[in-house]
Scaffold this motif. Sequence first.
Motif, PDB file in Angstrom:
ATOM      1  N   GLY A   1       0.831  -1.217   0.000  1.00 39.48           N
ATOM      2  CA  GLY A   1       0.000   0.000   0.000  1.00 39.48           C
ATOM      3  C   GLY A   1       0.854   1.250   0.000  1.00 39.48           C
ATOM      4  O   GLY A   1       0.699   2.141  -0.841  1.00 39.48           O
ATOM      5  N   LEU A   2       1.793   1.315   0.925  1.00 39.39           N
ATOM      6  CA  LEU A   2       2.659   2.494   1.000  1.00 39.39           C
ATOM      7  C   LEU A   2       3.579   2.566  -0.219  1.00 39.39           C
ATOM      8  O   LEU A   2       3.891   3.645  -0.721  1.00 39.39           O
ATOM      9  N   HIS A   3       3.989   1.404  -0.703  1.00 41.39           N
ATOM     10  CA  HIS A   3       4.886   1.354  -1.865  1.00 41.39           C
ATOM     11  C   HIS A   3       4.237   2.006  -3.095  1.00 41.39           C
ATOM     12  O   HIS A   3       4.808   2.887  -3.722  1.00 41.39           O
TER      13      HIS A   3
ATOM     14  N   PHE B   1       4.029   6.780  10.340  1.00 41.79           N
ATOM     15  CA  PHE B   1       3.823   5.600  11.164  1.00 41.79           C
ATOM     16  C   PHE B   1       2.346   5.261  11.268  1.00 41.79           C
ATOM     17  O   PHE B   1       1.488   6.144  11.319  1.00 41.79           O
ATOM     18  N   GLY B   2       2.079   3.961  11.337  1.00 37.37           N
ATOM     19  CA  GLY B   2       0.695   3.528  11.452  1.00 37.37           C
ATOM     20  C   GLY B   2       0.636   2.040  11.666  1.00 37.37           C
ATOM     21  O   GLY B   2       1.645   1.395  11.968  1.00 37.37           O
ATOM     22  N   ALA B   3      -0.567   1.502  11.517  1.00 34.43           N
ATOM     23  CA  ALA B   3      -0.859   0.062  11.636  1.00 34.43           C
ATOM     24  C   ALA B   3      -1.048  -0.403  13.069  1.00 34.43           C
ATOM     25  O   ALA B   3      -1.390  -1.549  13.292  1.00 34.43           O
TER      26      ALA B   3
ATOM     27  N   THR C   1       4.284  11.553  11.461  1.00 35.22           N
ATOM     28  CA  THR C   1       2.831  11.682  11.280  1.00 35.22           C
ATOM     29  C   THR C   1       2.189  10.295  11.369  1.00 35.22           C
ATOM     30  O   THR C   1       2.832   9.277  11.141  1.00 35.22           O
ATOM     31  N   ASP C   2       0.903  10.343  11.669  1.00 34.43           N
ATOM     32  CA  ASP C   2       0.137   9.122  11.898  1.00 34.43           C
ATOM     33  C   ASP C   2      -0.711   8.838  10.656  1.00 34.43           C
ATOM     34  O   ASP C   2      -1.281   9.767  10.077  1.00 34.43           O
ATOM     35  N   ASN C   3      -0.762   7.599  10.230  1.00 32.41           N
ATOM     36  CA  ASN C   3      -1.707   7.264   9.158  1.00 32.41           C
ATOM     37  C   ASN C   3      -2.415   5.971   9.493  1.00 32.41           C
ATOM     38  O   ASN C   3      -1.863   5.077  10.132  1.00 32.41           O
ATOM     39  N   TYR C   4      -3.670   5.912   9.050  1.00 32.44           N
ATOM     40  CA  TYR C   4      -4.564   4.846   9.501  1.00 32.44           C
ATOM     41  C   TYR C   4      -5.249   4.152   8.333  1.00 32.44           C
ATOM     42  O   TYR C   4      -5.562   4.790   7.314  1.00 32.44           O
ATOM     43  N   GLY C   5      -5.483   2.882   8.498  1.00 33.92           N
ATOM     44  CA  GLY C   5      -6.276   2.144   7.515  1.00 33.92           C
ATOM     45  C   GLY C   5      -6.451   0.724   7.997  1.00 33.92           C
ATOM     46  O   GLY C   5      -5.899   0.332   9.017  1.00 33.92           O
ATOM     47  N   LEU C   6      -7.219  -0.029   7.276  1.00 35.22           N
ATOM     48  CA  LEU C   6      -7.422  -1.438   7.640  1.00 35.22           C
ATOM     49  C   LEU C   6      -7.717  -2.222   6.382  1.00 35.22           C
ATOM     50  O   LEU C   6      -8.316  -1.696   5.436  1.00 35.22           O
TER      51      LEU C   6
ATOM     52  N   GLY D   1      -6.725  -0.897   3.372  1.00 30.36           N
ATOM     53  CA  GLY D   1      -5.336  -0.928   3.823  1.00 30.36           C
ATOM     54  C   GLY D   1      -4.975   0.494   4.200  1.00 30.36           C
ATOM     55  O   GLY D   1      -5.878   1.307   4.463  1.00 30.36           O
ATOM     56  N   PRO D   2      -3.676   0.853   4.231  1.00 29.08           N
ATOM     57  CA  PRO D   2      -3.345   2.250   4.523  1.00 29.08           C
ATOM     58  C   PRO D   2      -3.994   3.150   3.479  1.00 29.08           C
ATOM     59  O   PRO D   2      -4.316   2.684   2.386  1.00 29.08           O
ATOM     60  N   GLY D   3      -4.182   4.432   3.832  1.00 25.35           N
ATOM     61  CA  GLY D   3      -4.770   5.348   2.846  1.00 25.35           C
ATOM     62  C   GLY D   3      -6.172   5.778   3.217  1.00 25.35           C
ATOM     63  O   GLY D   3      -6.781   6.598   2.533  1.00 25.35           O
TER      64      GLY D   3
ATOM     65  N   ARG E   1      -6.296  10.473  16.742  1.00 27.74           N
ATOM     66  CA  ARG E   1      -5.566   9.212  16.652  1.00 27.74           C
ATOM     67  C   ARG E   1      -6.434   8.116  17.271  1.00 27.74           C
ATOM     68  O   ARG E   1      -7.265   8.389  18.131  1.00 27.74           O
ATOM     69  N   ILE E   2      -6.253   6.880  16.818  1.00 30.38           N
ATOM     70  CA  ILE E   2      -7.065   5.771  17.334  1.00 30.38           C
ATOM     71  C   ILE E   2      -6.630   5.517  18.781  1.00 30.38           C
ATOM     72  O   ILE E   2      -5.447   5.321  19.048  1.00 30.38           O
ATOM     73  N   ILE E   3      -7.598   5.540  19.672  1.00 30.89           N
ATOM     74  CA  ILE E   3      -7.254   5.381  21.094  1.00 30.89           C
ATOM     75  C   ILE E   3      -7.006   3.920  21.409  1.00 30.89           C
ATOM     76  O   ILE E   3      -6.273   3.575  22.328  1.00 30.89           O
TER      77      ILE E   3
END
Length: 432
Positions: A143-145, A209-211, A231-236, A241-243, A321-323
Amino acid sequence: MYWQEDKECMSRADLEQLQLERLQSTLYRVGTHVPFYSNKFGEMKLDYDAFDSLEDLRRLPFTVKQDMRDNYPYGLFAVPLRDVVRVHSSSGTTGTATVVGYSKNDINNWSDLVARILCAAGLTADDVVQIAFGYGLFTGGFGLHYGAERLGASVIPISAGNTKRQIRIMQDFKTTALVCTPSYALKMVDVMMELGVNPAGLSLKYGLFGAEPWSEAMRAEINEKLGIIATDNYGLSEVMGPGVAGECQECNGLHVNEDHFLVEILNPETLEPVAEGEVGELVVTTLTKEAFPVIRYRTRDLTRFLPGPCSCGRTFRKISRIIGRTDDMLIIKGVNVFPTQIESVLFEIEGTEPHYRIIVDRINHDDKITVQVEVVESIFFHEMKKQRQLVDKIKASLASELGIGVDVKLVEEKSLKRFEGKGDRVIDKRKL
Ligand code: DLL
């Protein structure tokens, strides 16, 4: 500064119109191609033509992880396999894996959405991006790639692990942006210290950073130790996925890519929306996914909407941010405790290292929580009194943050497990 300014800064009215149109076509797509949804829509006699407001979303059924397991592997795909160009899978900690698919278009959108997040964090085509997320069925690496390539950055697809080599490459290839879990970033710092590598001599400027959940205090620690802007990044995976969401350089909350994801924050018990700004479970509906669309997916992740607008100019709403997750919340003597709360307290206390473990047990029907904290070596040379003072200080801070008593045990530097992917710092020995 923006990757797709026309989208990221669109007016709320235009955005809502776009969301509604995309939602209508998603409903039609899943209602006609995915038996799981056509059955549900049939039962509720959903009239697609009468679905003319975003408010109507509230009438739709939820999707949960178990539904994906029940339809393993391809039962929820909305296109034939010949139109699927990629498959990812998330194992989770228990039960059957969930499998997700992407069409060519999905991969194209995914790349743009991740490029948006990298761009919002400050990256440009001039950056050298080291991707230390696992490549494989996990969505993080690929995803990040794809996002970093779409941005035009120079991508180093090193994947996770082999930390010494990561550091060598970071030095030799002049990496400017590190992409991994926050736990792994901390592990890298440890190994740099062991090797005598001074982070100030690296070219690093950014960390994405994330996951996994992390705290504001952990961000401060990483920023300071690596001399970067984290920075924070979120996905599932179930959603893409990320994004899904990521921070801009304001570093206070994650913009949700709302033209592709419709998000709600609901009380996990009543499943009604929480009051504005209150914490609840994030529920996501995809608006453009072709191969694996989901309607009202219950993420189990807890967050809240932050008040807008953001000074960066993006109009997409921000979430905090996700707690934590509803399922990693510990209930200790009836009190809700999140590992991130404990983390924030520890990171504020001088003499402790950013590594800890939480052990929960039930002894004679009584819940007991022990926090093992790594401390700098010199603490063990101090007289007992100093050690006891530190323990008391940590206990008092934890008690005031959590509202319950906690045992604290100081352990030697480097004695606790380190993580290259998602960290797992809780050992719950209770048979619940
Ligand atoms: O972790 C996708 C991802 C990869 C996101 C790389 C960001 C960077 P899964 O393995 O399916 O997908 O795990 C998803 O991880 O429901 C959250 O509980 C947690 N999570 C993901 N990002 C964050 C974050 C990827 N920034 C699950 N903060 C989600 C807190 C996060 N938790």
